[in-house]
Design a protein around this motif. Structure first.
Motif, PDB file in Angstrom:
ATOM      1  N   TYR A 169       0.845  -1.179   0.000  1.00 44.08           N
ATOM      2  CA  TYR A 169       0.000   0.000   0.000  1.00 44.08           C
ATOM      3  C   TYR A 169       0.886   1.237   0.000  1.00 44.08           C
ATOM      4  O   TYR A 169       1.718   1.410   0.888  1.00 44.08           O
ATOM      5  CB  TYR A 169      -0.890   0.033   1.242  1.00 44.08           C
ATOM      6  CG  TYR A 169      -2.063  -0.908   1.189  1.00 44.08           C
ATOM      7  CD1 TYR A 169      -3.352  -0.431   1.063  1.00 44.08           C
ATOM      8  CD2 TYR A 169      -1.870  -2.282   1.259  1.00 44.08           C
ATOM      9  CE1 TYR A 169      -4.445  -1.292   1.019  1.00 44.08           C
ATOM     10  CE2 TYR A 169      -2.945  -3.155   1.212  1.00 44.08           C
ATOM     11  CZ  TYR A 169      -4.228  -2.656   1.091  1.00 44.08           C
ATOM     12  OH  TYR A 169      -5.290  -3.510   1.042  1.00 44.08           O
ATOM     13  N   ARG A 194       1.072   5.586  -0.361  1.00 42.95           N
ATOM     14  CA  ARG A 194       0.355   6.846  -0.269  1.00 42.95           C
ATOM     15  C   ARG A 194       1.056   7.891  -1.129  1.00 42.95           C
ATOM     16  O   ARG A 194       2.251   7.760  -1.406  1.00 42.95           O
ATOM     17  CB  ARG A 194       0.291   7.322   1.184  1.00 42.95           C
ATOM     18  CG  ARG A 194      -0.596   6.471   2.087  1.00 42.95           C
ATOM     19  CD  ARG A 194      -0.419   6.852   3.550  1.00 42.95           C
ATOM     20  NE  ARG A 194      -1.459   6.288   4.404  1.00 42.95           N
ATOM     21  CZ  ARG A 194      -1.479   5.052   4.864  1.00 42.95           C
ATOM     22  NH1 ARG A 194      -0.488   4.222   4.561  1.00 42.95           N
ATOM     23  NH2 ARG A 194      -2.468   4.633   5.631  1.00 42.95           N
ATOM     24  N   THR A 205       0.901  12.474  -7.655  1.00 48.77           N
ATOM     25  CA  THR A 205      -0.461  12.033  -7.943  1.00 48.77           C
ATOM     26  C   THR A 205      -0.592  11.581  -9.401  1.00 48.77           C
ATOM     27  O   THR A 205      -1.225  10.553  -9.694  1.00 48.77           O
ATOM     28  CB  THR A 205      -1.459  13.168  -7.656  1.00 48.77           C
ATOM     29  OG1 THR A 205      -1.306  13.603  -6.299  1.00 48.77           O
ATOM     30  CG2 THR A 205      -2.888  12.711  -7.882  1.00 48.77           C
ATOM     31  N   ASN A 234      -1.672   7.872 -10.585  1.00 50.18           N
ATOM     32  CA  ASN A 234      -2.886   7.734 -11.399  1.00 50.18           C
ATOM     33  C   ASN A 234      -2.595   7.032 -12.723  1.00 50.18           C
ATOM     34  O   ASN A 234      -3.408   6.221 -13.203  1.00 50.18           O
ATOM     35  CB  ASN A 234      -3.505   9.107 -11.666  1.00 50.18           C
ATOM     36  CG  ASN A 234      -4.253   9.650 -10.454  1.00 50.18           C
ATOM     37  OD1 ASN A 234      -4.681   8.878  -9.588  1.00 50.18           O
ATOM     38  ND2 ASN A 234      -4.426  10.954 -10.399  1.00 50.18           N
ATOM     39  N   ASP A 278      -6.591   1.845  -6.582  1.00 52.94           N
ATOM     40  CA  ASP A 278      -6.661   2.860  -5.537  1.00 52.94           C
ATOM     41  C   ASP A 278      -7.971   2.728  -4.761  1.00 52.94           C
ATOM     42  O   ASP A 278      -9.003   2.333  -5.297  1.00 52.94           O
ATOM     43  CB  ASP A 278      -6.497   4.264  -6.104  1.00 52.94           C
ATOM     44  CG  ASP A 278      -7.645   4.664  -7.018  1.00 52.94           C
ATOM     45  OD1 ASP A 278      -8.164   3.780  -7.729  1.00 52.94           O
ATOM     46  OD2 ASP A 278      -8.015   5.851  -7.018  1.00 52.94           O
ATOM     47  N   VAL A 279      -7.867   3.007  -3.463  1.00 49.39           N
ATOM     48  CA  VAL A 279      -9.030   2.981  -2.580  1.00 49.39           C
ATOM     49  C   VAL A 279      -8.971   4.205  -1.683  1.00 49.39           C
ATOM     50  O   VAL A 279      -7.897   4.747  -1.397  1.00 49.39           O
ATOM     51  CB  VAL A 279      -9.067   1.700  -1.703  1.00 49.39           C
ATOM     52  CG1 VAL A 279      -9.234   0.462  -2.552  1.00 49.39           C
ATOM     53  CG2 VAL A 279      -7.811   1.586  -0.837  1.00 49.39           C
ATOM     54  N   LYS A 280     -10.144   4.646  -1.236  1.00 48.60           N
ATOM     55  CA  LYS A 280     -10.205   5.769  -0.301  1.00 48.60           C
ATOM     56  C   LYS A 280      -9.960   5.265   1.113  1.00 48.60           C
ATOM     57  O   LYS A 280     -10.410   4.194   1.510  1.00 48.60           O
ATOM     58  CB  LYS A 280     -11.576   6.437  -0.380  1.00 48.60           C
ATOM     59  CG  LYS A 280     -11.827   7.187  -1.670  1.00 48.60           C
ATOM     60  CD  LYS A 280     -11.029   8.486  -1.748  1.00 48.60           C
ATOM     61  CE  LYS A 280     -11.568   9.520  -0.768  1.00 48.60           C
ATOM     62  NZ  LYS A 280     -10.805  10.800  -0.885  1.00 48.60           N
ATOM     63  N   ARG A 311      -9.486  10.684   4.403  1.00 47.01           N
ATOM     64  CA  ARG A 311      -9.161  11.763   3.468  1.00 47.01           C
ATOM     65  C   ARG A 311      -8.025  11.386   2.529  1.00 47.01           C
ATOM     66  O   ARG A 311      -7.683  12.148   1.626  1.00 47.01           O
ATOM     67  CB  ARG A 311      -8.783  13.021   4.249  1.00 47.01           C
ATOM     68  CG  ARG A 311      -9.903  13.590   5.115  1.00 47.01           C
ATOM     69  CD  ARG A 311      -9.427  14.821   5.863  1.00 47.01           C
ATOM     70  NE  ARG A 311     -10.489  15.384   6.700  1.00 47.01           N
ATOM     71  CZ  ARG A 311     -10.320  16.453   7.480  1.00 47.01           C
ATOM     72  NH1 ARG A 311      -9.138  17.053   7.533  1.00 47.01           N
ATOM     73  NH2 ARG A 311     -11.326  16.900   8.196  1.00 47.01           N
ATOM     74  N   ASP A 312      -7.459  10.246   2.752  1.00 43.57           N
ATOM     75  CA  ASP A 312      -6.292   9.817   1.988  1.00 43.57           C
ATOM     76  C   ASP A 312      -6.703   8.832   0.899  1.00 43.57           C
ATOM     77  O   ASP A 312      -7.810   8.295   0.909  1.00 43.57           O
ATOM     78  CB  ASP A 312      -5.283   9.156   2.940  1.00 43.57           C
ATOM     79  CG  ASP A 312      -3.855   9.262   2.443  1.00 43.57           C
ATOM     80  OD1 ASP A 312      -3.641   9.756   1.320  1.00 43.57           O
ATOM     81  OD2 ASP A 312      -2.954   8.838   3.200  1.00 43.57           O
ATOM     82  N   ARG A 313      -5.792   8.608  -0.029  1.00 50.58           N
ATOM     83  CA  ARG A 313      -5.953   7.561  -1.037  1.00 50.58           C
ATOM     84  C   ARG A 313      -4.818   6.571  -0.873  1.00 50.58           C
ATOM     85  O   ARG A 313      -3.664   6.969  -0.663  1.00 50.58           O
ATOM     86  CB  ARG A 313      -5.924   8.136  -2.457  1.00 50.58           C
ATOM     87  CG  ARG A 313      -7.152   8.889  -2.873  1.00 50.58           C
ATOM     88  CD  ARG A 313      -6.934   9.563  -4.209  1.00 50.58           C
ATOM     89  NE  ARG A 313      -6.889   8.621  -5.323  1.00 50.58           N
ATOM     90  CZ  ARG A 313      -6.422   8.924  -6.532  1.00 50.58           C
ATOM     91  NH1 ARG A 313      -5.942  10.134  -6.775  1.00 50.58           N
ATOM     92  NH2 ARG A 313      -6.440   8.018  -7.499  1.00 50.58           N
ATOM     93  N   PHE A 357      -2.811   3.371  -2.689  1.00 48.44           N
ATOM     94  CA  PHE A 357      -2.563   2.781  -4.007  1.00 48.44           C
ATOM     95  C   PHE A 357      -1.975   1.393  -3.781  1.00 48.44           C
ATOM     96  O   PHE A 357      -0.888   1.244  -3.209  1.00 48.44           O
ATOM     97  CB  PHE A 357      -1.620   3.667  -4.820  1.00 48.44           C
ATOM     98  CG  PHE A 357      -2.217   4.996  -5.167  1.00 48.44           C
ATOM     99  CD1 PHE A 357      -2.856   5.193  -6.389  1.00 48.44           C
ATOM    100  CD2 PHE A 357      -2.183   6.057  -4.261  1.00 48.44           C
ATOM    101  CE1 PHE A 357      -3.425   6.416  -6.713  1.00 48.44           C
ATOM    102  CE2 PHE A 357      -2.753   7.284  -4.576  1.00 48.44           C
ATOM    103  CZ  PHE A 357      -3.380   7.459  -5.808  1.00 48.44           C
TER     104      PHE A 357
END
Length: 362
Positions: A306, A308, A324, A328, A338-340, A343-345, A347
């Motif tokens: 994972y 960030r 980012t 992406n 990617d998952v929420k 407030r963060d994502r 990857f």
């Protein structure tokens, strides 16, 4: 005094065992196990980025070792909070991650002082999240979960337990003539038979196994985890432990532990091969994005399954928009998901996660 399951086993024999523990069958199995461990150790040392294993393997060991004690969490949860043990993590996740903390604290400890009862107390305290000491109060019984009848009653009395732990430590350090893997197997039985703490004995004992292998020079780092093998053969594990107590059946127990070491080392070596093949593929996929030949980005993607955005910013020294964009593009290419997370994502390197979690032991 004859052993009885419902009476404290204060007459638990001291180490070393009075019978031959290095039988012909044991020595043959030990040679194979040592060869598998040596191959694993060398493969890990050749990895360009050792953090790929050092970050992941202890988490998998923590999960499996905790599962043996019916503390169940998911790999997803553990890796999600491995870098950030926030209040959002479930209590089981936090408890399991303490196992990893205890492992590394134990490794730090044996760099400066010999493995001893003090090491075991420190490890158990970290695993439990509170100060632990050897048991003084009576009443500890290991019982059948269904019938509640006693299966085994460990020694009782602080003085008795400390004496047996001191002998356990003397055996670890004073039996250099015994193969270190055989010594580990014998010491593991003894520690679990002493059962020195009110709780956390199983997890502490499994951490001590890793510490013994590192301390003996068999492994440079804690990348061999036996708990998954033990889960797969849980009935045999407990049956063979009890058979040593009841019948003095050391050979089957030692052979079991040597098989666990060999199978686990072979499986972990297969993971290294698969990880390196995936890294080569992902390296090409990264080069096809605007990140180009960025080795730091590749490291971020494999040091944790994972990642960030902040990890990429810090490691690669780029702006947030650039980090980012890179991530992406890798999501679009199917390399990451990617998952929420609040407030963060996050990857997810799903190919890497699949390699880590699959069962390579057959």
């Amino acid at each position: 005094m004859t052993w009885r399951p419902d009476e404290p086993y204060n007459t638990l024999p001291l180490l070393p065992p009075t019978v031959d523990i290095e039988t012909v069958a044991v020595l043959k199995r030990a040679i194979d196990a040592r060869a598998a461990v040596a191959a694993l150790d060398q493969a890990a040392l050749r990895m360009p980025n050792p953090a790929v294993l050092l970050n992941a393997i202890p988490i998998l060991e923590a999960q499996a070792s905790s599962e043996i004690e019916n503390i169940v969490t998911t790999t997803d949860e553990l890796f999600r909070y491995a870098q950030d043990e926030s209040d959002l993590a479930a209590p089981e996740t936090k408890e399991t991650l303490r196992y990893r903390t205890a492992l590394f604290a134990g490794l730090d400890s044996i760099q400066s002082r010999p493995l001893s009862a003090t090491t075991a107390i420190q490890v158990c305290s970290t695993v439990q999240g509170r100060e632990m000491d050897v048991r003084n109060l009576p009443g500890t019984i290991i019982a059948n979960p269904v019938t509640r009848t006693a299966i085994y009653t460990p020694p009782q009395g602080g003085g008795v337990i400390r004496e047996k732990l001191a002998n356990w430590a003397d055996f670890i350090h004073g039996s250099a003539e015994i193969d270190p893997l055989v010594r580990m197997a014998v010491a593991h039985y003894q520690f679990e038979a002493i059962h020195p703490f009110a709780d956390g004995n199983g997890r502490t004992g499994r951490i001590l196994n890793i510490l013994m292998m590192v301390d003996a020079g068999l492994l440079a780092s804690p990348i061999l985890y036996l708990s998954r093998f033990i889960i797969a053969h849980k009935d045999d594990y407990y049956r063979l432990l009890l058979n040593v107590t009841r019948d003095g059946a050391w050979e089957p127990w030692v052979l079991f532990m040597l098989s666990a070491v060999e199978a686990t080392a072979t499986a972990t070596l297969a993971k290294i091969d698969a990880i390196q093949a995936l890294q080569a593929t992902v390296r090409d996929q990264v080069r096809a994005t605007s990140a180009g030949a960025n080795s730091d980005l590749l490291d971020v993607l494999f040091e944790q399954p994972y990642a960030r955005i902040a990890n990429v910013i810090q490691r690669c020294g780029v702006s947030r928009p650039t980090a980012t964009k890179w991530l992406n593009e890798l999501v679009d290419a199917g390399v990451l998901r990617d998952v929420k997370a609040g407030r963060d994502r996050l990857f997810i390197n799903h190919g890497f996660l699949e390699i880590l979690t699959r069962d390579d032991q057959g």
